[in-house]
Design a protein around this motif. Structure first.
Motif, short mmCIF file in Angstrom:
data_model
loop_
_atom_site.label_atom_id
_atom_site.label_comp_id
_atom_site.label_asym_id
_atom_site.label_seq_id
_atom_site.Cartn_x
_atom_site.Cartn_y
_atom_site.Cartn_z
N GLN A 173 0.82 -1.21 0.00
CA GLN A 173 0.00 0.00 0.00
C GLN A 173 0.85 1.26 0.00
O GLN A 173 0.50 2.26 -0.65
CB GLN A 173 -0.93 -0.01 1.21
CG GLN A 173 -2.04 -1.04 1.11
CD GLN A 173 -3.11 -0.84 2.16
OE1 GLN A 173 -3.12 0.16 2.87
NE2 GLN A 173 -4.04 -1.79 2.22
N GLU B 20 2.07 1.70 -3.53
CA GLU B 20 0.96 2.10 -4.39
C GLU B 20 0.58 3.55 -4.17
O GLU B 20 0.33 4.32 -5.12
CB GLU B 20 -0.25 1.19 -4.12
CG GLU B 20 -1.44 1.47 -5.01
CD GLU B 20 -2.61 0.55 -4.69
OE1 GLU B 20 -3.73 0.84 -5.15
OE2 GLU B 20 -2.38 -0.46 -4.00
N GLY B 21 0.56 3.98 -2.88
CA GLY B 21 0.20 5.37 -2.58
C GLY B 21 1.22 6.36 -3.08
O GLY B 21 0.87 7.39 -3.68
N ASN C 184 -7.94 5.85 0.88
CA ASN C 184 -7.98 4.66 0.02
C ASN C 184 -7.13 3.50 0.55
O ASN C 184 -7.32 2.36 0.14
CB ASN C 184 -7.52 5.01 -1.39
CG ASN C 184 -8.51 5.93 -2.10
OD1 ASN C 184 -9.67 6.03 -1.70
ND2 ASN C 184 -8.03 6.61 -3.14
N ASN C 185 -6.16 3.80 1.39
CA ASN C 185 -5.22 2.76 1.86
C ASN C 185 -5.30 2.65 3.38
O ASN C 185 -4.99 3.62 4.10
CB ASN C 185 -3.79 3.10 1.42
CG ASN C 185 -3.63 3.13 -0.08
OD1 ASN C 185 -3.56 2.10 -0.73
ND2 ASN C 185 -3.59 4.33 -0.65
N ARG C 186 -5.69 1.48 3.82
CA ARG C 186 -5.93 1.26 5.25
C ARG C 186 -4.68 1.47 6.09
O ARG C 186 -4.76 1.98 7.22
CB ARG C 186 -6.46 -0.16 5.44
CG ARG C 186 -6.55 -0.62 6.89
CD ARG C 186 -6.84 -2.11 6.96
NE ARG C 186 -6.70 -2.61 8.30
CZ ARG C 186 -6.67 -3.90 8.61
NH1 ARG C 186 -6.78 -4.81 7.64
NH2 ARG C 186 -6.54 -4.29 9.87
#
Length: 539
Positions: free
Chosen positions: A67, A70-71, A97-99
């Motif tokens: 994540q 990706e972020g 969007n990302n936990r």
């Protein structure tokens, strides 16, 4: 030396002492074995828990790094720069969007902004711990024990994305003193992500190239987690201080169980020793009361069926008519030393019952079994000489049978057997083929005859693996110029087959069951074959 051995033997014949020693030894062995097994199980459980923790950490880290990458890739790809409202919205969107994203920030010199509104973004002042071609990694960016502070930070360009310590610690609670480390510089440096710093390397021979993932040290467990990157390794290290605490609880369960089992073993030993001593005392009383009797198993010439001798057998008949098997009281007598009294009793009873018959038939002989204790000492020769002189019977009419298992020391046995043979006694090897007497030893022993064990006679004419043993023994005996007696003949075809193989003598139920002295004398004097008769049919 002999007196000390006798004192030690008497000491160990005390039932309570033997039971106490057996219980104590059992308790010690059981406790040692139980503690060893418990330690193995605790350590196995500890390893399994460590593996489970490591796998959960690795799975979470893969999710987190995925994540974070990706972020930061998403922010790097969009055209916005600076700290405009649109940039703040983009940073907040990445956080939503990302936990596992705790903070997303833009940093360009003095220009800073973060999705954490109203909070100062965290930027490490030190260089990145891992500098890759695309990403930069900062590890343990905050040493404060706060789950809402950044623990890992990933950077690309002017963007920084971090995760909090809480996102790691919610997977597995590390025990006090435990750490999650990232190992760098080819295994020479370790940076803690969670927990305190650890002495590194843990052992002088530490290497990242080892195949095993679990290392067990006296005070620590180390679990090495493989990663896709060659630049770093993840290591979970925890102390083993919990092992003694776990063992204390296990010992309290094992201790009473081991003592109870040891008590049961001691009680069983006490009962066995008492039973043994009871039977030994009963046997001594049977000798005094005359409960032992001697029966005679005739030995016949297979061609003419003429009786040439007999084997003296001792039986223990109780006053109520019941019999105790020789398989029970003979080994007991051998172990307690009472076998010498029984041998002397048999020899004396043979000469008392059959002395007249033997004097009237000079070619007739009676064989008497010797225990190992009498084979190894010259005692029986002196006893036999005195009794033979008293009853005026020739030494050649008393034969002695020894088993291969009784030849403990072949050299000593050979000298004692030669002394018996030199005064005229015959020497027979009983149950030949069931012991360990080699051909080389047999050639040096003063032996007149071999007796083939019943087990090999029963195998004759069958496809059993031992069916060829009897013919082999017969050929070997003939080569050594020894007579052969076949034991346990029960069928006529066995007698015929043995006779055709060159066996001249045999004994068994085909000819007669063990006979009393009167029945055996009738068999010899009448010169005819005796029909089968059980010892219960005696007059």
């Amino acid at each position: 030396m002999s007196s000390a051995f006798a004192a030690l033997r008497n000491l160990f014949l005390r039932p309570w002492l033997l039971a106490a020693l057996a219980a104590s030894a059992s308790a010690i062995l059981l406790l040692i074995a139980s503690i060893g097994l418990a330690m193995h199980q605790v350590q196995q459980s500890e390893r399994e828990q460590m593996n489970a923790k490591g796998e959960r950490f690795l799975e979470r880290l893969e999710q987190i790094f995925g994540q974070l990458r990706e972020g930061v890739d998403q922010l790097q790809a969009q055209p916005l720069r600076g700290c405009s409202p649109q940039m703040l919205a983009a940073l907040q969107q990445v956080g939503f969007n990302n936990r596992f994203v705790f903070e997303a920030a833009y940093i360009d010199g003095e220009t800073r902004c973060s999705n954490r509104l109203g909070e100062h973004s965290t930027e490490p002042v030190r260089p990145p711990d891992i500098q890759g071609p695309t990403y930069s990694y900062w590890l343990n960016t905050s040493t404060e024990p706060n789950d809402n502070l950044a623990a890992l930070m990933l950077g690309r360009g002017h963007f920084r994305i971090s995760t909090s310590r809480g996102h790691l610690s919610d997977v597995v609670d590390l025990p006090p003193g435990g750490s999650l480390l990232v190992v760098l510089d080819n295994g020479m440096r370790a940076v803690p992500v969670l927990g305190p710093a650890q002495a590194w390397p843990p052992t002088p021979d530490w290497s990242l190239d080892v195949a095993n993932s679990m290392w067990e040290l006296p005070d620590h467990l180390i679990y090495r987690m493989p990663t896709k990157s060659p630049d770093y390794q993840l290591v979970l290290i925890t102390p083993r201080a919990s092992l003694p605490l776990k063992m204390n609880g296990v010992i309290w369960l094992l201790f009473p169980g081991s003592l109870l089992l040891a008590w049961c073993i001691g009680w069983l030993v006490l009962q066995l020793v008492r039973q043994r001593q009871s039977m030994s005392s009963e046997l001594q009383g049977a000798l005094r009361r005359g409960e032992l009797q001697v029966l005679y198993q005739p030995i016949l010439e297979l061609n003419s069926r003429r009786c040439v001798g007999a084997e003296a057998l001792v039986r223990w008949r109780h006053p109520d008519g019941t019999l105790t098997s020789p398989d029970l009281f003979i080994p007991l007598a051998e172990n307690t030393g009472q076998i010498r009294q029984i041998t002397d009793f048999v020899l004396q009873r043979v000469l008392e019952q059959l002395g007249q018959l033997l004097r009237a038939n000079p070619q007739l002989y009676i064989s008497i079994n010797l225990a190992a204790c009498d084979v190894m000492v010259p005692r029986i020769g002196r006893v036999a000489a005195r009794l033979l002189a008293l009853h005026h019977v020739a030494a050649s009419q008393i034969a002695f049978e020894v088993t291969e298992r009784g030849l403990i020391d072949v050299v000593v046995a050979r000298d004692n057997l030669q002394a018996l043979r030199s005064v005229g006694h015959q020497v027979l090897i009983d149950d030949f083929g069931t012991g360990y007497c080699s051909l080389a030893y047999l050639q040096t022993l003063p032996v007149d005859c071999l007796k083939i064990d019943k087990a090999f006679i029963d195998a004759l004419g069958h496809d059993a693996a031992s069916s060829g043993v009897a013919p082999h023994i017969i050929r070997m005996a003939h080569a050594l110029q020894l007579r052969v007696i076949a034991e346990g003949i029960e069928y006529e075809d066995q007698a015929l087959l043995l006779n055709s193989e060159g066996v001249n003598y045999g004994q068994g139920w085909l000819f007669a069951h063990p006979l009393s002295a009167r029945q055996f004398a009738e068999l010899v004097t009448r010169g005819r074959r005796r029909g089968p008769r059980r010892i219960d049919d005696e007059a």
